[in-house]
Structures are given as structure tokens and as C-alpha cells.
Design a protein around this motif. Structure first.
Motif, short mmCIF file in Angstrom:
data_model
loop_
_atom_site.label_atom_id
_atom_site.label_comp_id
_atom_site.label_asym_id
_atom_site.label_seq_id
_atom_site.Cartn_x
_atom_site.Cartn_y
_atom_site.Cartn_z
N ASN A 125 14.84 8.48 -8.63
CA ASN A 125 13.92 8.53 -9.78
C ASN A 125 14.27 9.68 -10.72
O ASN A 125 14.15 9.55 -11.94
N ILE A 126 14.69 10.82 -10.16
CA ILE A 126 15.14 11.95 -10.97
C ILE A 126 16.33 11.53 -11.82
O ILE A 126 16.39 11.81 -13.04
N ALA A 127 17.29 10.87 -11.20
CA ALA A 127 18.50 10.43 -11.90
C ALA A 127 18.14 9.48 -13.04
O ALA A 127 18.68 9.59 -14.15
N ARG A 128 17.21 8.58 -12.79
CA ARG A 128 16.83 7.59 -13.79
C ARG A 128 16.07 8.23 -14.96
O ARG A 128 16.36 7.96 -16.12
N LYS A 129 15.12 9.10 -14.65
CA LYS A 129 14.27 9.68 -15.70
C LYS A 129 15.04 10.65 -16.59
O LYS A 129 14.86 10.66 -17.82
N PHE A 130 15.88 11.50 -15.98
CA PHE A 130 16.54 12.57 -16.74
C PHE A 130 18.00 12.27 -17.06
O PHE A 130 18.69 13.11 -17.62
N ASN A 131 18.46 11.07 -16.68
CA ASN A 131 19.87 10.73 -16.84
C ASN A 131 20.72 11.84 -16.22
O ASN A 131 21.71 12.30 -16.80
N ALA A 132 20.30 12.28 -15.03
CA ALA A 132 20.95 13.37 -14.33
C ALA A 132 21.89 12.84 -13.27
O ALA A 132 21.75 11.70 -12.80
N CYS A 133 22.83 13.66 -12.87
CA CYS A 133 23.75 13.32 -11.78
C CYS A 133 23.20 13.91 -10.49
O CYS A 133 23.32 15.12 -10.26
N VAL A 134 22.59 13.08 -9.66
CA VAL A 134 21.86 13.55 -8.49
C VAL A 134 22.61 13.22 -7.21
O VAL A 134 23.08 12.10 -7.01
N GLU A 178 2.68 9.32 -6.10
CA GLU A 178 3.18 10.64 -5.76
C GLU A 178 4.42 10.98 -6.58
O GLU A 178 4.58 12.11 -7.06
N THR A 179 5.30 10.00 -6.78
CA THR A 179 6.51 10.23 -7.56
C THR A 179 6.17 10.58 -9.00
O THR A 179 6.76 11.50 -9.59
N LEU A 180 5.22 9.88 -9.59
CA LEU A 180 4.79 10.18 -10.96
C LEU A 180 4.24 11.59 -11.07
O LEU A 180 4.51 12.30 -12.05
N ARG A 181 3.48 12.03 -10.06
CA ARG A 181 2.94 13.39 -10.07
C ARG A 181 4.06 14.41 -10.02
O ARG A 181 4.06 15.41 -10.77
N ARG A 182 5.05 14.17 -9.16
CA ARG A 182 6.16 15.10 -9.04
C ARG A 182 6.94 15.19 -10.35
O ARG A 182 7.31 16.28 -10.81
N ILE A 185 0.84 -1.21 0.00
CA ILE A 185 0.00 0.00 0.00
C ILE A 185 0.86 1.25 0.00
O ILE A 185 0.63 2.20 -0.76
N GLN A 186 1.89 1.27 0.85
CA GLN A 186 2.78 2.43 0.93
C GLN A 186 3.55 2.64 -0.37
O GLN A 186 3.70 3.78 -0.84
N ASN A 187 4.03 1.55 -0.96
CA ASN A 187 4.78 1.66 -2.21
C ASN A 187 3.91 2.17 -3.34
O ASN A 187 4.36 2.99 -4.16
N ARG A 188 2.67 1.69 -3.38
CA ARG A 188 1.75 2.13 -4.44
C ARG A 188 1.45 3.62 -4.30
O ARG A 188 1.43 4.36 -5.29
N SER A 189 1.25 4.07 -3.06
CA SER A 189 1.00 5.48 -2.82
C SER A 189 2.21 6.33 -3.19
O SER A 189 2.08 7.41 -3.81
N GLN A 190 3.41 5.86 -2.84
CA GLN A 190 4.63 6.60 -3.14
C GLN A 190 4.89 6.66 -4.64
O GLN A 190 5.35 7.68 -5.17
#
Length: 261
Positions: free
Chosen positions: A98-107, A67-71, A59-64
Motif C-alpha cells: 500500500n505504501i508503494a502504491r500510494k507514494f509511488n515508492a520503491c518498497v 487500519e491501513t487507511l489510518r496508518r 470481516i478481517q479485510n474490512r478491519s485491515q
């Protein structure tokens, strides 16, 4: 009528009376605040005593994940591929991952509380001085962390110092006194009460209980005034409201030093 308004600053500044919430929704939030307060207490005992660990984690993972997709959707293409990003108040580090993965960014992440659980480098600091040089990062992210510090101005100016240009802020916000009270309760509930359940079920470290809770929330208009004082251009303001829970969230995409008087 949609519950989500995505308006650029040009509309907000040309019309200071921009409405981010309908009066019907605002009025609905009054009884909803009382109902959700009572439900959250009941759910604490249900989640602690009746929900198995694996189901609760699901439940917690699904909620997170939601929220991550919205962000990420709110960011759009504001972060460019390969840019350097600092996640201030990164928590467990998973959003930065998730930012690093989506944008190939150095986070890189920093926080004052140690409950890191992600594949990005995370440093711990004193909560006042960000341990990096001026203009070290293309983008600074502060996701739901500014209401956890009394000294907002100190840490915000540190973020400005370390950013070459861009800043992203996510915050809970309010449009009435009763919603303000509710988001303070929700902050306590989400960190202390839900955190306790996660600890008991072995899903989180005890560090989360050390989370500061000064409840330094601001309204959208309050943030506008603050950004103006700090010579920031607001590229976009995105406000979203939960369908039933009396919660409102705002995402600001900001740029340094380009505002003209």
C-alpha cells in the motif's frame, strides 16, 4: 472531547505534562479490559465454529483496510514520491504494498517469519542484522514490530544505520498498568488466537504461529526517552484511542541526527 491527539514534538517538549488521554478514558479502560478479555475468548469459538470462511475473510479485510487507511493518514506527506522504503518486520507485506502504491515508492520488506503475500520484494533475515548497507533507504518503517523483539536496541540501531534520514514507527502503547496488561493479552490474541482461526479457515500460513511475543511495549514517555538517547528528532507524535476497546496506538515520524542539545 476528541480521542485523537496530533501534537508536534515542540508542544510535548515545552510541556512535559502533555496529556494524550483523558482521565475519564483511562478509568473507562479498566472495566473495558476485563470485558474485552472475556469477549475475545467467546469470539474465538464463534469465529472458529459459526462464521463461514468467506464472511470471516470479509470481516478481517474490512478491519485491515480501515487500519491501513489510518496508518497512511498518519504518514501524511512524510514519504515523498519515488523514495526508497524498507519495511522492517513487514509480515505479509500488504502494508508495504500500500505504501508503494500510494507514494509511488520503491518498497522492500524484511521479516524473520515467512508468511509473505504481497507484490513487493521480501527478504528473510536473522532478526538482528539488516542485510543492507549503511544509508540504503530514504525511509525505514517499523509497523507494530518492535514489541515483538527482546533486543529492541539492536534492531533499532540497525534501522538507524540503514536509514538516510527518516524513520516511521507504529506501536501499541499504554497509559495505565491495566491497559499495559490488556495490550499484552491483545498481542497474544491477535497473533496466536486469531492466527489459529485464519489457519483453520485457510486464510493464513502457519508461519504466523512462530511470531515472537516478548511483549516489549513502551509508554509514549518511554519512547520519548529512547529517541532522545538515540539523537532523534520527533517530527510528530500521533496518538489514537479506540472508542470502546481499551487500545491506544501511537505513530512517530522521526528524523536522524538533527536534535540539538
Amino acid at each position: 472531547m476528541h480521542d485523537i491527539n496530533k501534537l508536534p514534538l515542540s508542544k510535548a517538549t515545552s510541556n512535559p505534562g502533555t496529556v494524550y488521554i483523558t482521565w475519564q478514558k483511562n478509568l473507562f479502560n479498566l472495566p473495558a479490559s476485563f470485558i474485552y478479555f472475556l469477549l475475545s475468548i467467546l469470539l474465538f469459538f464463534i469465529n472458529l465454529l459459526c462464521i463461514p470462511r468467506e464472511k470471516y475473510a470479509e470481516i478481517q479485510n474490512r478491519s485491515q483496510e480501515k487500519e491501513t487507511l489510518r496508518r497512511l493518514e498518519d504518514i501524511g506527506d512524510f514519504i515523498k514520491e519515488g523514495e526508497t522504503v524498507l519495511d522492517v518486520g513487514c509480515g505479509n507485506g500488504r502494508f508495504g504494498e500500500n505504501i508503494a502504491r500510494k507514494f509511488n515508492a520503491c518498497v522492500t520488506g524484511i521479516d524473520v517469519v515467512d508468511y509473505a503475500d504481497a507484490g513487493i520484494p521480501i527478504k528473510f533475515y536473522d532478526g538482528y542484522t539488516i542485510p543492507f548497507d549503511d544509508n540504503s533507504f530514504d525511509v525505514i518503517i517499523m509497523a507494530f514490530m518492535l514489541h515483538h523483539v527482546k533486543h529492541q536496541d539492536v534492531i533499532f540501531k540497525e534501522a538507524l544505520r540503514c536509514s538516510k534520514s527518516k524513520i516511521i514507527i507504529y506501536e501499541d502503547t499504554y497509559f495505565s498498568p491495566w491497559q499495559h496488561l490488556f495490550i499484552m493479552w491483545n498481542d497474544f490474541h491477535s497473533n496466536m488466537i486469531v492466527g489459529l482461526v485464519k489457519i483453520v479457515k485457510g486464510l493464513e500460513g502457519k508461519g504466523i504461529l512462530g511470531m515472537p511475543l516478548p511483549f516489549t511495549f513502551r509508554s509514549v514517555k518511554g519512547w520519548y526517552r529512547y529517541f532522545q538517547e538515540n539523537n532523534l528528532e520527533i517530527i510528530s507524535t500521533q496518538v489514537s484511542h479506540s472508542n470502546f476497546k481499551p487500545m491506544s496506538k501511537v505513530t512517530f515520524l522521526l528524523q536522524k541526527g538533527t536534535r540539538t542539545e
